[in-house]
Design a protein around this motif. Structure first.
Motif, PDB file in Angstrom:
ATOM      1  N   VAL A  32       0.822  -1.208   0.000  1.00  0.00           N
ATOM      2  CA  VAL A  32       0.000   0.000   0.000  1.00  0.00           C
ATOM      3  C   VAL A  32       0.859   1.263   0.000  1.00  0.00           C
ATOM      4  N   SER A  33       1.796   1.356   0.934  1.00  0.00           N
ATOM      5  CA  SER A  33       2.577   2.582   1.100  1.00  0.00           C
ATOM      6  C   SER A  33       3.892   2.578   0.331  1.00  0.00           C
ATOM      7  N   GLY A  34       4.379   1.395  -0.059  1.00  0.00           N
ATOM      8  CA  GLY A  34       5.677   1.296  -0.715  1.00  0.00           C
ATOM      9  C   GLY A  34       6.842   1.335   0.255  1.00  0.00           C
ATOM     10  N   GLU A  35       6.554   1.539   1.543  1.00  0.00           N
ATOM     11  CA  GLU A  35       7.585   1.592   2.583  1.00  0.00           C
ATOM     12  C   GLU A  35       8.342   0.270   2.656  1.00  0.00           C
ATOM     13  N   PRO A  36       9.673   0.301   2.717  1.00  0.00           N
ATOM     14  CA  PRO A  36      10.414  -0.956   2.846  1.00  0.00           C
ATOM     15  C   PRO A  36      10.193  -1.577   4.232  1.00  0.00           C
ATOM     16  N   SER A  55       1.971  -2.430   8.505  1.00  0.00           N
ATOM     17  CA  SER A  55       1.361  -2.378   9.835  1.00  0.00           C
ATOM     18  C   SER A  55       0.019  -3.099   9.834  1.00  0.00           C
ATOM     19  N   ALA A  56      -0.473  -3.350  11.032  1.00  0.00           N
ATOM     20  CA  ALA A  56      -1.790  -3.985  11.174  1.00  0.00           C
ATOM     21  C   ALA A  56      -2.885  -3.081  10.619  1.00  0.00           C
ATOM     22  N   ALA A  57      -2.755  -1.775  10.850  1.00  0.00           N
ATOM     23  CA  ALA A  57      -3.771  -0.833  10.357  1.00  0.00           C
ATOM     24  C   ALA A  57      -3.823  -0.831   8.832  1.00  0.00           C
ATOM     25  N   ILE A  58      -2.657  -0.851   8.185  1.00  0.00           N
ATOM     26  CA  ILE A  58      -2.614  -0.881   6.726  1.00  0.00           C
ATOM     27  C   ILE A  58      -3.196  -2.185   6.205  1.00  0.00           C
ATOM     28  N   ALA A  59      -2.851  -3.304   6.835  1.00  0.00           N
ATOM     29  CA  ALA A  59      -3.370  -4.608   6.417  1.00  0.00           C
ATOM     30  C   ALA A  59      -4.889  -4.651   6.556  1.00  0.00           C
ATOM     31  N   THR A  60      -5.401  -4.167   7.681  1.00  0.00           N
ATOM     32  CA  THR A  60      -6.848  -4.165   7.915  1.00  0.00           C
ATOM     33  C   THR A  60      -7.573  -3.323   6.888  1.00  0.00           C
ATOM     34  N   ALA A  61      -7.041  -2.132   6.611  1.00  0.00           N
ATOM     35  CA  ALA A  61      -7.673  -1.243   5.627  1.00  0.00           C
ATOM     36  C   ALA A  61      -7.653  -1.891   4.241  1.00  0.00           C
ATOM     37  N   ARG A  62      -6.534  -2.469   3.856  1.00  0.00           N
ATOM     38  CA  ARG A  62      -6.406  -3.077   2.527  1.00  0.00           C
ATOM     39  C   ARG A  62      -7.356  -4.260   2.382  1.00  0.00           C
ATOM     40  N   LEU A  63      -7.383  -5.116   3.385  1.00  0.00           N
ATOM     41  CA  LEU A  63      -8.182  -6.330   3.288  1.00  0.00           C
ATOM     42  C   LEU A  63      -9.678  -6.078   3.445  1.00  0.00           C
ATOM     43  N   SER A  64     -10.025  -4.924   3.993  1.00  0.00           N
ATOM     44  CA  SER A  64     -11.453  -4.575   4.096  1.00  0.00           C
ATOM     45  C   SER A  64     -11.895  -3.722   2.922  1.00  0.00           C
ATOM     46  N   GLY A  65     -10.971  -3.491   1.965  1.00  0.00           N
ATOM     47  CA  GLY A  65     -11.309  -2.768   0.743  1.00  0.00           C
ATOM     48  C   GLY A  65     -11.236  -1.271   0.864  1.00  0.00           C
TER      49      GLY A  65
END
Length: 67
Positions: A32-36, A55-65
């Motif tokens: 999502v962010s491109g951060e290494p 992060s968990a927040a990024i994963a949650t946002a991505r997987l929830s669309g």
């Protein structure tokens, strides 16, 4: 010039309980962010999408669309 394995991102195959390295490296980019993300710090990924998250927040946002 010789390149070290840490100069380029690793290529991984993500599984439900871990990941397998296909091409050596010390990090993978966040999908999502491109951060290494250092492989030692990698905790969040999607087996279905075969992508890593910083992060968990990024994963949650991505997987929830949401991203």
């Amino acid at each position: 010039m010789l390149m070290k394995s840490g100069d380029e991102p690793a290529t991984l195959i993500y599984g439900p309980n871990g990941f397998r390295m296909v091409r050596p490296g010390r990090f993978v980019p966040c999908a999502v962010s491109g951060e290494p993300i250092d492989l030692e710090e990698l905790r969040y990924w999607s087996v279905e999408r075969q992508e890593a998250y910083a992060s968990a927040a990024i994963a949650t946002a991505r997987l929830s669309g949401q991203s």
